[in-house]
Design a protein around this motif. Structure first.
Motif, short mmCIF file in Angstrom:
data_model
loop_
_atom_site.label_atom_id
_atom_site.label_comp_id
_atom_site.label_asym_id
_atom_site.label_seq_id
_atom_site.Cartn_x
_atom_site.Cartn_y
_atom_site.Cartn_z
N LEU A 168 0.82 -1.21 0.00
CA LEU A 168 0.00 0.00 0.00
C LEU A 168 0.86 1.26 0.00
CD1 LEU A 168 -2.80 -1.13 2.48
CD2 LEU A 168 -2.93 -1.02 -0.02
N ILE A 169 1.97 1.22 0.72
CA ILE A 169 2.90 2.35 0.71
C ILE A 169 3.45 2.54 -0.70
CG2 ILE A 169 5.16 3.12 1.54
CD1 ILE A 169 4.38 1.71 4.22
N ASN A 170 3.84 1.44 -1.34
CA ASN A 170 4.32 1.51 -2.73
C ASN A 170 3.26 2.12 -3.64
OD1 ASN A 170 6.25 0.41 -5.00
ND2 ASN A 170 4.19 -0.22 -5.57
N ASN A 171 2.00 1.71 -3.47
CA ASN A 171 0.96 2.18 -4.37
C ASN A 171 0.51 3.60 -4.08
OD1 ASN A 171 1.24 -0.25 -5.58
ND2 ASN A 171 -0.94 -0.72 -5.66
N MET A 172 0.82 4.10 -2.89
CA MET A 172 0.65 5.53 -2.65
C MET A 172 1.56 6.32 -3.60
SD MET A 172 0.48 5.64 1.54
CE MET A 172 0.70 7.43 1.62
N VAL A 173 2.79 5.83 -3.76
CA VAL A 173 3.73 6.48 -4.67
C VAL A 173 3.31 6.26 -6.12
CG1 VAL A 173 6.14 6.53 -5.45
CG2 VAL A 173 5.61 6.22 -3.02
N LEU A 174 2.93 5.03 -6.44
CA LEU A 174 2.52 4.70 -7.81
C LEU A 174 1.34 5.55 -8.26
CD1 LEU A 174 2.70 2.77 -10.29
CD2 LEU A 174 1.11 1.27 -9.08
N VAL A 180 0.45 12.82 -11.01
CA VAL A 180 1.27 14.00 -11.30
C VAL A 180 1.70 14.00 -12.77
CG1 VAL A 180 3.50 15.09 -10.84
CG2 VAL A 180 2.06 14.34 -8.95
N LEU A 181 2.14 12.84 -13.27
CA LEU A 181 2.52 12.76 -14.69
C LEU A 181 1.35 13.10 -15.60
CD1 LEU A 181 4.68 9.50 -14.82
CD2 LEU A 181 5.47 11.82 -15.30
N SER A 204 13.48 13.48 -19.77
CA SER A 204 14.84 13.99 -19.69
C SER A 204 15.07 14.80 -18.42
CB SER A 204 15.15 14.89 -20.91
OG SER A 204 15.03 14.16 -22.11
N GLY A 205 13.99 15.01 -17.68
CA GLY A 205 14.07 15.81 -16.48
C GLY A 205 13.45 15.14 -15.29
N ALA A 206 12.57 15.88 -14.57
CA ALA A 206 12.04 15.40 -13.29
C ALA A 206 11.11 14.21 -13.44
CB ALA A 206 11.30 16.55 -12.59
N GLY A 207 10.55 13.99 -14.63
CA GLY A 207 9.62 12.88 -14.81
C GLY A 207 10.26 11.55 -15.14
N LYS A 208 11.58 11.55 -15.31
CA LYS A 208 12.27 10.31 -15.69
C LYS A 208 12.03 9.24 -14.64
CE LYS A 208 16.84 8.51 -16.95
NZ LYS A 208 16.38 7.94 -18.23
N SER A 209 11.47 8.11 -15.06
CA SER A 209 11.11 7.07 -14.10
C SER A 209 10.77 5.78 -14.84
CB SER A 209 9.88 7.49 -13.29
OG SER A 209 8.76 7.67 -14.15
N LYS A 215 4.81 3.30 -19.38
CA LYS A 215 3.53 3.87 -19.82
C LYS A 215 3.68 4.80 -21.02
CE LYS A 215 0.95 1.89 -16.73
NZ LYS A 215 0.00 0.81 -17.14
N LYS A 216 4.90 5.06 -21.45
CA LYS A 216 5.14 6.02 -22.53
C LYS A 216 4.37 5.66 -23.80
CE LYS A 216 8.82 8.03 -25.36
NZ LYS A 216 10.30 8.09 -25.58
#
Length: 292
Positions: A168-174, A180-181, A204-209, A215-216
Motif C-alpha cells: 500500500l505504501i508503494n501504491n501511494m507512490v505509484l 502527477v505525470l 529527460s528531467g524530473a519525470g524520468k522514471s 507507460k510512454k
C-alpha cells in the motif's frame, strides 16, 4: 511441480502464462470459467475442488472481499480441506484482512502467505515482478523457487499483514506519480505543446522514471487498454487511507490523489488503464468551457 491458481485478471493471466513457460504444471479456477478455458489448462470446478488436487494455491483477485469469498466462502478453499496446505495470496489486500486470514487458516492447520505483487502485465511477461512476502519463514522458503520463476525481486518482510502494508505504501507512490505525470502532460497539451514534446522533456528531467518508461507507449498512442485499472488503484488508495488512519498519521496528498481516481471512476474510466487519468484533466477543461 504442480500448483493451483485462482484469479485470471490481466496480471493473473500473465503470471500463469509465465509459470507454464517455466515448466510449472498449473490447475486453474476462475469465477468466469471461460477465461480459464481460454488458456487451455486444466480447470477445477470450484476452489474447494482445486485444493483437493494440490498442496499450494496462488491467488490474485480484485480485493479482500473477493479473497475472503474464495478462501472462506461457500465452495471456497477451506471447504476442500486445507490442513497442511499453503495459500499464497498475491492480492493487494487490506492489511487487517491479511492478518485475519493468516490467523484463521492457522487454526485450521494451514499456512497463509501475504504476498502482494509490485508490477503489472509487462514485467510479469518478462519475469521481472517484485513480490513482498509476509508469513511463516519456512513456507516462504519452500515457495521461493516458484516466486523466482516470475519475480526478479523477492522480499521476505516479516508477519502476514506487513507485506500488504508495504504494498500500500508503494501504491501511494505509484498512484501519486501517475496522477502527477497525467496532470503535467495534460496541462502541457493545454498550453499548446504536443504530447510527444512534453513527454520527451519529462523523461529527460524530473519525470524520468520506470513508470513513465512503461507507460510512454500507451500515453503517446492514447491506448488505455487495461494493464492496471483505475478501479484497482482507487481501491488500493482506499486501503492505504485506512492504514494511515490506523497508524495515527496523516498524508498531505493521499486523499487528493485518491479523489482524482474517484472522479475518473465517476466519469466511466474505472475499467481502463490508470494512465487514462491524463484524459481526465482535458475532459474537465472541456466541460468547464462548455459551461461558460
Amino acid at each position: 511441480m504442480k500448483v493451483g491458481f485462482i484469479g485470471l485478471g490481466n496480471l493473473g493471466r500473465a503470471i500463469v502464462k509465465r509459470l507454464v513457460k517455466q515448466g510449472v504444471e498449473v490447475l486453474l479456477w476462475n469465477r468466469t470459467k471461460e477465461k480459464a478455458l481460454e488458456l487451455g489448462l486444466p480447470v477445477a470446478e470450484s476452489p474447494a475442488d482445486l485444493i483437493k488436487q494440490v498442496d499450494r494455491v496462488f491467488l490474485i483477485v480484485f480485493d479482500s472481499s473477493a479473497s475472503e469469498e474464495v478462501i472462506f466462502g461457500k465452495g471456497g478453499l477451506v471447504e476442500g480441506g486445507v490442513e497442511g496446505k499453503t495459500i499464497v495470496d498475491m492480492t493487494t489486500n487490506h492489511y487487517g484482512y491479511a492478518r485475519m486470514a493468516y490467523e484463521e487458516l492457522r487454526k485450521l492447520g494451514a499456512y497463509y502467505l501475504d504476498a502482494p505483487i509490485l508490477g503489472s502485465v509487462i514485467p510479469a511477461e518478462r519475469g521481472e515482478l517484485t513480490v513482498l512476502v509476509g508469513g511463516d519463514r519456512q513456507r516462504f522458503e519452500e515457495n521461493k523457487p516458484i516466486f523466482e520463476k516470475f519475480c526478479r525481486n523477492i522480499f521476505y518482510v516479516g508477519e502476514a499483514g506487513d507485506a500488504s502494508k508495504l504494498k500500500l505504501i508503494n501504491n501511494m507512490v505509484l498512484g501519486g506519480f501517475m496522477q502527477v505525470l497525467s496532470e503535467a502532460i495534460a496541462i502541457g497539451e493545454l498550453a499548446g505543446f504536443s504530447r510527444e514534446q512534453v513527454i520527451e522533456v519529462l523523461e529527460s528531467g524530473a519525470g524520468k522514471s520506470y513508470l513513465l518508461e512503461v507507460k510512454k507507449k500507451k500515453l503517446l498512442e492514447s491506448d488505455y487498454s487495461v494493464h492496471f485499472s483505475v478501479d484497482l488503484i482507487h481501491k488500493d488508495l482506499h486501503y492505504a487511507e485506512d492504514m494511515v488512519k490506523g497508524l495515527g498519521a496523516f498524508s498531505f496528498s493521499l486523499q487528493n490523489v485518491k479523489n482524482a481516481y474517484a472522479l475518473a471512476k465517476y466519469l466511466g474510466m474505472g475499467g481502463e488503464d490508470f494512465s487514462v487519468l491524463v484524459e481526465l484533466y482535458k475532459r474537465l477543461k472541456a466541460q468547464s468551457l462548455s459551461d461558460t
